[in-house]
Write a protein that holds these residues in place. Structure first.
Motif, PDB file in Angstrom:
ATOM      1  N   THR A   1       0.816  -1.221   0.000  1.00  0.00           N
ATOM      2  CA  THR A   1       0.000   0.000   0.000  1.00  0.00           C
ATOM      3  C   THR A   1       0.848   1.268   0.000  1.00  0.00           C
ATOM      4  O   THR A   1       0.303   2.368  -0.073  1.00  0.00           O
ATOM      5  CB  THR A   1      -0.924   0.028   1.235  1.00  0.00           C
ATOM      6  OG1 THR A   1      -0.144  -0.118   2.422  1.00  0.00           O
ATOM      7  CG2 THR A   1      -1.960  -1.084   1.180  1.00  0.00           C
TER       8      THR A   1
ATOM      9  N   TRP B   1      -4.248   5.324   3.852  1.00  0.00           N
ATOM     10  CA  TRP B   1      -4.509   4.569   2.625  1.00  0.00           C
ATOM     11  C   TRP B   1      -4.579   3.075   2.933  1.00  0.00           C
ATOM     12  O   TRP B   1      -5.459   2.367   2.426  1.00  0.00           O
ATOM     13  CB  TRP B   1      -3.432   4.851   1.588  1.00  0.00           C
ATOM     14  CG  TRP B   1      -3.642   4.091   0.307  1.00  0.00           C
ATOM     15  CD1 TRP B   1      -3.004   2.962  -0.096  1.00  0.00           C
ATOM     16  CD2 TRP B   1      -4.591   4.399  -0.723  1.00  0.00           C
ATOM     17  NE1 TRP B   1      -3.475   2.539  -1.309  1.00  0.00           N
ATOM     18  CE2 TRP B   1      -4.451   3.420  -1.722  1.00  0.00           C
ATOM     19  CE3 TRP B   1      -5.521   5.420  -0.896  1.00  0.00           C
ATOM     20  CZ2 TRP B   1      -5.225   3.417  -2.877  1.00  0.00           C
ATOM     21  CZ3 TRP B   1      -6.292   5.420  -2.052  1.00  0.00           C
ATOM     22  CH2 TRP B   1      -6.141   4.427  -3.022  1.00  0.00           C
TER      23      TRP B   1
ATOM     24  N   GLU C   1      -8.004   2.310   4.756  1.00  0.00           N
ATOM     25  CA  GLU C   1      -9.251   2.462   4.025  1.00  0.00           C
ATOM     26  C   GLU C   1      -9.276   1.690   2.709  1.00  0.00           C
ATOM     27  O   GLU C   1     -10.359   1.295   2.252  1.00  0.00           O
ATOM     28  CB  GLU C   1      -9.541   3.947   3.800  1.00  0.00           C
ATOM     29  CG  GLU C   1      -9.732   4.696   5.114  1.00  0.00           C
ATOM     30  CD  GLU C   1     -10.161   6.146   4.927  1.00  0.00           C
ATOM     31  OE1 GLU C   1     -10.741   6.475   3.868  1.00  0.00           O
ATOM     32  OE2 GLU C   1      -9.913   6.953   5.843  1.00  0.00           O
ATOM     33  N   SER C   2      -8.119   1.475   2.098  1.00  0.00           N
ATOM     34  CA  SER C   2      -8.119   0.753   0.828  1.00  0.00           C
ATOM     35  C   SER C   2      -7.979  -0.747   1.017  1.00  0.00           C
ATOM     36  O   SER C   2      -8.389  -1.523   0.149  1.00  0.00           O
ATOM     37  CB  SER C   2      -6.989   1.242  -0.077  1.00  0.00           C
ATOM     38  OG  SER C   2      -5.730   0.791   0.392  1.00  0.00           O
TER      39      SER C   2
ATOM     40  N   ARG D   1     -11.527  -3.086   3.545  1.00  0.00           N
ATOM     41  CA  ARG D   1     -12.153  -3.875   2.484  1.00  0.00           C
ATOM     42  C   ARG D   1     -11.704  -5.329   2.455  1.00  0.00           C
ATOM     43  O   ARG D   1     -12.201  -6.112   1.643  1.00  0.00           O
ATOM     44  CB  ARG D   1     -11.869  -3.210   1.132  1.00  0.00           C
ATOM     45  CG  ARG D   1     -12.457  -1.813   1.029  1.00  0.00           C
ATOM     46  CD  ARG D   1     -11.844  -1.021  -0.110  1.00  0.00           C
ATOM     47  NE  ARG D   1     -12.306   0.349  -0.093  1.00  0.00           N
ATOM     48  CZ  ARG D   1     -13.382   0.789  -0.737  1.00  0.00           C
ATOM     49  NH1 ARG D   1     -14.099  -0.058  -1.459  1.00  0.00           N
ATOM     50  NH2 ARG D   1     -13.752   2.043  -0.655  1.00  0.00           N
TER      51      ARG D   1
ATOM     52  N   THR E   1     -13.658   0.443  -6.963  1.00  0.00           N
ATOM     53  CA  THR E   1     -12.220   0.221  -6.789  1.00  0.00           C
ATOM     54  C   THR E   1     -11.799   0.618  -5.381  1.00  0.00           C
ATOM     55  O   THR E   1     -12.198   1.666  -4.885  1.00  0.00           O
ATOM     56  CB  THR E   1     -11.436   1.037  -7.819  1.00  0.00           C
ATOM     57  OG1 THR E   1     -11.787   0.579  -9.129  1.00  0.00           O
ATOM     58  CG2 THR E   1      -9.927   0.860  -7.635  1.00  0.00           C
ATOM     59  N   PRO E   2     -10.998  -0.203  -4.713  1.00  0.00           N
ATOM     60  CA  PRO E   2     -10.541   0.150  -3.367  1.00  0.00           C
ATOM     61  C   PRO E   2      -9.864   1.510  -3.334  1.00  0.00           C
ATOM     62  O   PRO E   2      -9.073   1.852  -4.216  1.00  0.00           O
ATOM     63  CB  PRO E   2      -9.545  -0.966  -3.038  1.00  0.00           C
ATOM     64  CG  PRO E   2      -9.980  -2.120  -3.866  1.00  0.00           C
ATOM     65  CD  PRO E   2     -10.506  -1.528  -5.136  1.00  0.00           C
ATOM     66  N   GLY E   3     -10.185   2.279  -2.328  1.00  0.00           N
ATOM     67  CA  GLY E   3      -9.620   3.611  -2.180  1.00  0.00           C
ATOM     68  C   GLY E   3     -10.078   4.219  -0.876  1.00  0.00           C
ATOM     69  O   GLY E   3     -10.558   3.522   0.013  1.00  0.00           O
ATOM     70  N   LEU E   4      -9.944   5.515  -0.753  1.00  0.00           N
ATOM     71  CA  LEU E   4     -10.337   6.188   0.476  1.00  0.00           C
ATOM     72  C   LEU E   4     -11.857   6.247   0.589  1.00  0.00           C
ATOM     73  O   LEU E   4     -12.567   6.316  -0.414  1.00  0.00           O
ATOM     74  CB  LEU E   4      -9.750   7.593   0.511  1.00  0.00           C
ATOM     75  CG  LEU E   4      -8.219   7.681   0.517  1.00  0.00           C
ATOM     76  CD1 LEU E   4      -7.766   9.131   0.490  1.00  0.00           C
ATOM     77  CD2 LEU E   4      -7.629   6.969   1.743  1.00  0.00           C
TER      78      LEU E   4
ATOM     79  N   LEU F   1      -6.720  -6.374  -7.403  1.00  0.00           N
ATOM     80  CA  LEU F   1      -7.183  -5.457  -6.358  1.00  0.00           C
ATOM     81  C   LEU F   1      -8.464  -5.941  -5.687  1.00  0.00           C
ATOM     82  O   LEU F   1      -8.794  -5.506  -4.581  1.00  0.00           O
ATOM     83  CB  LEU F   1      -7.428  -4.062  -6.945  1.00  0.00           C
ATOM     84  CG  LEU F   1      -6.201  -3.268  -7.382  1.00  0.00           C
ATOM     85  CD1 LEU F   1      -6.643  -1.937  -7.972  1.00  0.00           C
ATOM     86  CD2 LEU F   1      -5.244  -3.041  -6.217  1.00  0.00           C
TER      87      LEU F   1
END
Length: 293
Positions: free
Chosen positions: A10, A30, A33-34, A38, A222-225, A265
């Motif tokens: 990450t 990051w 939360e990413s 998840r 998409t994984p992200g904030l 991802l």
């Protein structure tokens, strides 16, 4: 029940930094939360999750042939120390689940080989979810994991499971060629090189394919904030094909693949509710067997 979870790569610094900096607020956010939100949270339905900070190899290190091994080695020293702390201060003799994705899965597999396989700790390991790397089928046996089998049934315990998701229509041979080459270089043979694939909906070796109607819930986007979007049930059909989890996705999931159709991802997010239910099932089975014994 406790889960020891190790997050994937990450740290995305543009500078020549080979390992994640401790206390980097941006990198930690990051990561949380990413990835942790998840992935690790999928295990909170059964267990307390402990997800340590560690000096993970950076994106720069992962793509570097010069610094990759050194960066991974440093990261593993943190993971191993964190596991010792987990055993002494969190688990305290209780059973546990191991879980990791990508780089985290590599560290979990190394930890399983070095610290658990054939030791007293093996009796406490409910399962190891080693997701998004390329362990070959032949590594379960004399070559590497001598006494820990691949999970072949949904409620089996003391075993390990793995999958790598790719979009239907992807060139599987192109994706598998580097796996085969790495395995051959490592073990001097192609015997058993094909990656392990446990269907992450059925979790049953007798049912390598599943319909979308069976999927309990995928995480869109998409994984992200920011927070996760509501899960979508019945949105992913999957089949194990030549060691890869080939997926057919319902419209509107908004999941971006890597070039060539790799869904790296989303290896856990695609099956978030399925992983959650399966972890709870294995925990229940572990305690049932304990009571019978």
């Amino acid at each position: 029940m406790d889960v020891f979870y190790v997050h994937p790569t990450t740290f995305r610094s543009a500078r020549n930094e080979w390992n994640q900096r401790p206390g980097d607020v941006e990198a930690d956010r990051w990561t949380d939360e990413s990835a942790i939100l998840r992935q690790a949270s999928a295990f909170t339905g059964c267990c307390r999750v402990w997800a340590p900070r560690y000096r993970a190899a950076s994106v720069n290190a992962v793509i570097s042939s010069t610094h990759r091994d050194e960066a991974f080695a440093l990261a593993f020293t943190d993971v191993e120390r964190a596991f010792d702390w987990f055993l002494a201060n969190v688990s305290k003799g209780r059973p546990f689940i191991l879980a990791g994705h990508s780089q985290g899965a590599k560290h979990i597999s190394d930890l399983m080989q070095k610290r658990i396989d054939g030791t007293a700790l093996q009796g406490r390991m409910v399962a190891a979810y080693i997701v998004g790397i390329n362990l070959g089928q032949g590594e379960f046996g004399p070559r590497r994991f001598k006494s820990i089998p691949v999970c072949s049934r949904p409620a089996q315990t003391g075993c390990a499971l793995q999958w790598n998701a790719v979009l239907a229509g992807s060139d599987l041979e192109k994706k598998l060629a580097p796996y085969r080459a790495f395995y051959t270089a490592q073990y001097g043979t192609q015997d058993g090189w094909e990656p392990v694939c446990v269907n992450p909906v059925t979790f049953d070796s007798a049912r390598p394919a599943s319909l979308s109607a069976e999927a309990l819930g995928a995480a869109p986007g998409t994984p992200g904030l920011g927070p996760m979007k509501p899960l979508r049930a019945g949105a992913v059909a999957v089949r194990c094909d030549r060691g890869l989890a080939v997926v057919h996705l319902a419209p509107g999931l908004d999941l971006e693949p890597f070039p060539g159709g790799t869904m790296h991802l989303h290896d856990i997010g695609l099956f978030y509710a399925d992983v959650r239910a399966n972890a709870a099932l294995r925990v229940k089975a572990w305690f049932s067997r304990l009571r019978r014994n």
